[in-house]
Design a protein around this motif. Structure first.
Motif, PDB file in Angstrom:
ATOM      1  N   GLY A  23     -26.895 -65.686 -27.634  1.00 24.44           N
ATOM      2  CA  GLY A  23     -25.607 -65.901 -27.005  1.00 24.44           C
ATOM      3  C   GLY A  23     -25.678 -66.107 -25.507  1.00 24.44           C
ATOM      4  O   GLY A  23     -26.658 -66.619 -24.964  1.00 24.44           O
ATOM      5  N   ASP A  24     -24.611 -65.648 -24.843  1.00 23.66           N
ATOM      6  CA  ASP A  24     -24.463 -65.838 -23.402  1.00 23.66           C
ATOM      7  C   ASP A  24     -24.385 -64.478 -22.702  1.00 23.66           C
ATOM      8  O   ASP A  24     -24.993 -63.509 -23.152  1.00 23.66           O
ATOM      9  CB  ASP A  24     -23.240 -66.709 -23.118  1.00 23.66           C
ATOM     10  CG  ASP A  24     -21.986 -66.227 -23.854  1.00 23.66           C
ATOM     11  OD1 ASP A  24     -21.838 -65.002 -24.041  1.00 23.66           O
ATOM     12  OD2 ASP A  24     -21.146 -67.059 -24.240  1.00 23.66           O
ATOM     13  N   SER A  25     -23.605 -64.389 -21.627  1.00 21.29           N
ATOM     14  CA  SER A  25     -23.568 -63.162 -20.825  1.00 21.29           C
ATOM     15  C   SER A  25     -23.051 -61.956 -21.602  1.00 21.29           C
ATOM     16  O   SER A  25     -23.458 -60.828 -21.342  1.00 21.29           O
ATOM     17  CB  SER A  25     -22.691 -63.376 -19.585  1.00 21.29           C
ATOM     18  OG  SER A  25     -21.379 -63.783 -19.961  1.00 21.29           O
ATOM     19  N   ILE A  69     -22.486 -73.564 -25.873  1.00 14.19           N
ATOM     20  CA  ILE A  69     -22.939 -73.539 -27.253  1.00 14.19           C
ATOM     21  C   ILE A  69     -24.044 -74.568 -27.504  1.00 14.19           C
ATOM     22  O   ILE A  69     -24.952 -74.327 -28.302  1.00 14.19           O
ATOM     23  CB  ILE A  69     -21.748 -73.766 -28.228  1.00 14.19           C
ATOM     24  CG1 ILE A  69     -22.186 -73.530 -29.668  1.00 14.19           C
ATOM     25  CG2 ILE A  69     -21.133 -75.130 -28.026  1.00 14.19           C
ATOM     26  CD1 ILE A  69     -22.667 -72.132 -29.979  1.00 14.19           C
ATOM     27  N   GLY A  70     -24.012 -75.695 -26.795  1.00 18.47           N
ATOM     28  CA  GLY A  70     -25.084 -76.677 -26.944  1.00 18.47           C
ATOM     29  C   GLY A  70     -26.420 -76.135 -26.478  1.00 18.47           C
ATOM     30  O   GLY A  70     -27.458 -76.398 -27.097  1.00 18.47           O
ATOM     31  N   GLN A  71     -26.411 -75.371 -25.389  1.00 21.58           N
ATOM     32  CA  GLN A  71     -27.649 -74.776 -24.883  1.00 21.58           C
ATOM     33  C   GLN A  71     -28.131 -73.665 -25.805  1.00 21.58           C
ATOM     34  O   GLN A  71     -29.341 -73.527 -26.021  1.00 21.58           O
ATOM     35  CB  GLN A  71     -27.407 -74.236 -23.475  1.00 21.58           C
ATOM     36  CG  GLN A  71     -27.103 -75.321 -22.456  1.00 21.58           C
ATOM     37  CD  GLN A  71     -26.608 -74.754 -21.140  1.00 21.58           C
ATOM     38  OE1 GLN A  71     -25.677 -73.942 -21.097  1.00 21.58           O
ATOM     39  NE2 GLN A  71     -27.236 -75.177 -20.056  1.00 21.58           N
ATOM     40  N   GLU A  74     -29.721 -75.381 -28.740  1.00 21.54           N
ATOM     41  CA  GLU A  74     -30.982 -76.055 -28.412  1.00 21.54           C
ATOM     42  C   GLU A  74     -32.091 -75.078 -28.038  1.00 21.54           C
ATOM     43  O   GLU A  74     -33.253 -75.267 -28.412  1.00 21.54           O
ATOM     44  CB  GLU A  74     -30.753 -77.024 -27.260  1.00 21.54           C
ATOM     45  CG  GLU A  74     -32.002 -77.780 -26.836  1.00 21.54           C
ATOM     46  CD  GLU A  74     -31.749 -78.746 -25.694  1.00 21.54           C
ATOM     47  OE1 GLU A  74     -32.729 -79.316 -25.177  1.00 21.54           O
ATOM     48  OE2 GLU A  74     -30.568 -78.924 -25.309  1.00 21.54           O
ATOM     49  N   GLU A  75     -31.752 -74.006 -27.292  1.00 24.17           N
ATOM     50  CA  GLU A  75     -32.767 -73.142 -26.711  1.00 24.17           C
ATOM     51  C   GLU A  75     -33.021 -71.856 -27.489  1.00 24.17           C
ATOM     52  O   GLU A  75     -34.099 -71.266 -27.361  1.00 24.17           O
ATOM     53  CB  GLU A  75     -32.370 -72.780 -25.273  1.00 24.17           C
ATOM     54  CG  GLU A  75     -32.212 -73.989 -24.363  1.00 24.17           C
ATOM     55  CD  GLU A  75     -31.528 -73.648 -23.046  1.00 24.17           C
ATOM     56  OE1 GLU A  75     -31.372 -72.442 -22.756  1.00 24.17           O
ATOM     57  OE2 GLU A  75     -31.139 -74.593 -22.319  1.00 24.17           O
ATOM     58  N   GLN A  76     -32.045 -71.411 -28.286  1.00 29.94           N
ATOM     59  CA  GLN A  76     -32.166 -70.093 -28.915  1.00 29.94           C
ATOM     60  C   GLN A  76     -32.222 -70.121 -30.438  1.00 29.94           C
ATOM     61  O   GLN A  76     -32.926 -69.303 -31.048  1.00 29.94           O
ATOM     62  CB  GLN A  76     -30.983 -69.207 -28.485  1.00 29.94           C
ATOM     63  CG  GLN A  76     -30.874 -68.996 -26.980  1.00 29.94           C
ATOM     64  CD  GLN A  76     -29.650 -68.171 -26.589  1.00 29.94           C
ATOM     65  OE1 GLN A  76     -29.159 -67.347 -27.357  1.00 29.94           O
ATOM     66  NE2 GLN A  76     -29.146 -68.393 -25.387  1.00 29.94           N
ATOM     67  N   LEU A 108     -17.405 -76.831 -32.440  1.00 31.20           N
ATOM     68  CA  LEU A 108     -17.407 -76.340 -33.817  1.00 31.20           C
ATOM     69  C   LEU A 108     -18.574 -76.926 -34.606  1.00 31.20           C
ATOM     70  O   LEU A 108     -19.182 -76.233 -35.439  1.00 31.20           O
ATOM     71  CB  LEU A 108     -16.082 -76.667 -34.499  1.00 31.20           C
ATOM     72  CG  LEU A 108     -14.817 -76.092 -33.842  1.00 31.20           C
ATOM     73  CD1 LEU A 108     -13.589 -76.427 -34.676  1.00 31.20           C
ATOM     74  CD2 LEU A 108     -14.929 -74.596 -33.613  1.00 31.20           C
ATOM     75  N   GLY A 109     -18.893 -78.181 -34.337  1.00 31.25           N
ATOM     76  CA  GLY A 109     -20.021 -78.798 -35.025  1.00 31.25           C
ATOM     77  C   GLY A 109     -21.353 -78.135 -34.693  1.00 31.25           C
ATOM     78  O   GLY A 109     -22.185 -77.905 -35.574  1.00 31.25           O
ATOM     79  N   LEU A 110     -21.550 -77.806 -33.420  1.00 29.98           N
ATOM     80  CA  LEU A 110     -22.785 -77.141 -33.012  1.00 29.98           C
ATOM     81  C   LEU A 110     -22.858 -75.724 -33.565  1.00 29.98           C
ATOM     82  O   LEU A 110     -23.933 -75.242 -33.943  1.00 29.98           O
ATOM     83  CB  LEU A 110     -22.880 -77.122 -31.483  1.00 29.98           C
ATOM     84  CG  LEU A 110     -23.201 -78.466 -30.829  1.00 29.98           C
ATOM     85  CD1 LEU A 110     -22.946 -78.406 -29.329  1.00 29.98           C
ATOM     86  CD2 LEU A 110     -24.649 -78.864 -31.101  1.00 29.98           C
TER      87      LEU A 110
END
Length: 269
Positions: A23-25, A69-71, A74-76, A108-110
Motif C-alpha cells: 500500500g501507501d502511507s 494504485i498504478g505504482q 507495478e512495484e509491489q 478500479l481496473g488496476l
C-alpha cells in the motif's frame, strides 16, 4: 512449514506464519512515529501480535508513502505474489481519488488486476474500506470513495478476500485520531486498525476498536484557527506544491521491510 504455538493451534483460527503488507502511507505507518523518527503503524502492530503466536513468523512491509494504485500494482504486487505469504493486505487507491483529476475506470481496473494476482498466491487476502477524517476534503471525495469501496466489496466476494470496514464506523472520523496533517492516523488510530484486522481474521477481541474516545474539552475558536494556519503552512502548501510539480513524498524511498524476514526482538512494537 511454520509451527504454531499451543494458543494458536487451539483457537481454531488458521495459522499465519507469514504476512506481507502492500500500500501507501496508511500501511507504511504514518503518523505513528517511534522515538527514533521511524514509523510503526497498524501493519507492524499486527505483525507483532501474529509473530508472538507463531514460531518462525516472517513479515514484509512493501508500502511506501505517496504511492498511487498504478505504482502499487507495478512495484509491489508481483513482488508480494512471489512471496506466497499466508496473509496479504492490500490498501490503495485513496491517493488517486484525492487528486482533482482521477480516472476511476483505470483505478478500479488496476485494483482488479492486483487482486487477481494476489488472491491465488496467498493464504488469505485482506482488503479495506479505509477511514476518512470528517471535513471538506472527505466530502469532496466521498462519491469516489464510495465507488471504490463498493468495488472492493465486489472483488472480495469474487476472490474470497476479507474486507475490514473502517469507513462506516463514525468513531474513526474523530479528529483526535488524526495527526496534524489531517491525512494520517495517530498511534491510537493505528492501534485500533490493528485490532480491527486482528478481529476480522477471527482472533478474539483484545479491545473494543469501535469505542468512542472519552468526551474532551472543546478547543477555543482561536486554538482552532491557529491549528488551521499551522496545517496550511506545514502540510497543505507542501502537498499542493508536490502535486503541481509532479513530485511525491515517496519518491526515491524504499520499502521499510522489502523481504519476508523474521521479527527480531528490537522490531517488536
Amino acid at each position: 512449514m511454520n509451527s504454531a504455538s499451543p494458543a494458536s493451534r487451539s483457537s481454531g483460527v488458521p495459522v499465519i506464519g507469514s504476512f506481507a503488507a502492500l500500500g501507501d502511507s496508511f500501511t507504511e505507518g504514518m503518523s505513528d512515529r517511534l522515538p527514533d523518527g521511524t514509523y510503526r503503524g497498524w501493519a507492524d502492530l499486527l505483525a507483532a501480535r501474529l509473530g508472538a503466536r507463531t514460531d518462525g513468523f516472517r513479515y514484509a512491509n512493501l508500502a511506501v508513502r505517496g504511492k498511487l494504485i498504478g505504482q502499487i500494482a507495478e512495484e509491489q504486487v508481483d513482488v508480494a505474489a512471489a512471496m506466497g505469504a499466508d496473509l496479504v493486505t492490500l490498501v490503495g487507491g485513496l491517493n488517486d481519488i484525492m487528486r482533482p483529476k482521477c480516472d476511476m475506470g483505470r483505478v478500479l481496473g488496476l485494483l482488479e488486476e492486483s487482486v487477481g494476482k494476489l488472491a491465488p498466491s496467498c493464504g488469505q487476502l485482506v482488503l479495506m474500506r479505509s477511514p476518512g477524517r470528517r471535513g471538506p476534503g472527505l466530502e469532496r471525495c466521498r462519491p469516489r470513495m464510495e465507488q471504490l469501496f463498493a468495488f472492493i466489496d465486489e472483488l472480495a466476494g469474487r476472490h474470497g478476500a476479507l474486507v475490514v470496514d473502517l469507513y462506516t464506523d463514525e468513531f474513526l472520523a474523530d479528529p483526535r485520531l488524526w495527526a496534524e496533517d489531517r491525512l494520517h492516523l495517530t498511534d491510537e488510530g493505528h492501534r485500533r486498525v490493528a485490532e480491527a484486522v486482528w478481529q476480522r481474521l477471527g482472533h478474539p477481541a483484545e479491545s473494543d476498536w469501535r469505542a468512542p474516545l472519552p468526551k474532551g474539552v472543546p478547543r477555543s475558536w482561536l486554538a482552532r484557527r491557529r491549528a488551521d494556519v499551522r496545517f496550511t503552512r506545514e502540510h497543505l502548501v507542501p502537498w499542493v506544491g508536490r502535486r503541481l510539480t509532479g513530485r511525491s513524498s515517496g519518491d526515491g524511498r524504499a520499502p521499510k521491510r522489502p523481504d519476508l524476514t523474521s521479527l527480531a526482538c528490537e522490531d517488536t512494537p
